[in-house]
Design a protein around this motif. Structure first.
Motif: not given
Ligand code: SF4
Ligand code: SF4
Length: 87
Positions: A23-32, A37-52
């Protein structure tokens, strides 16, 4: 319970997790623009469908389901969510 990216991602940022998220819940991607400038990536809690799917892909074990985030990294629950809030 959404998944959360914790400290081990910092400076690793290899994006293995991004490739498997359905569901493309993880950002920023390399295209962004924010990726460099970001130290790490983040998961959008509203987008994540908990699939694991992302958790086993991470080479540094940075990803945890929210209820299993280690106490020392509990602040990352908010850090992930905040990144997606309007700046
Ligand atoms: S648990 Fe699934 S939906 Fe949530 S960020 Fe990981 S791969 Fe994406
Ligand atoms: S797979 Fe792990 S280290 Fe790589 S970007 Fe995702 S959370 Fe960060």
């Amino acid at each position: 319970m959404p998944y959360v990216i914790c400290a081990p991602c910092i400076s690793t940022k290899d994006c293995s997790c991004v490739d498997v998220c359905p569901v493309d819940a993880i950002h920023p991607t390399k295209e962004e623009a924010a990726f460099s400038e970001e130290k790490q990536l983040y998961i959008d809690p509203d987008m994540c469908i908990d699939c694991g799917a992302c958790e086993p892909e991470c080479p540094v074990e940075a990803i945890f389901e929210e209820e299993y985030v280690p106490d020392k990294w509990s602040n990352y629950i908010e850090i992930n969510a905040k990144w997606f809030q309007p700046k």
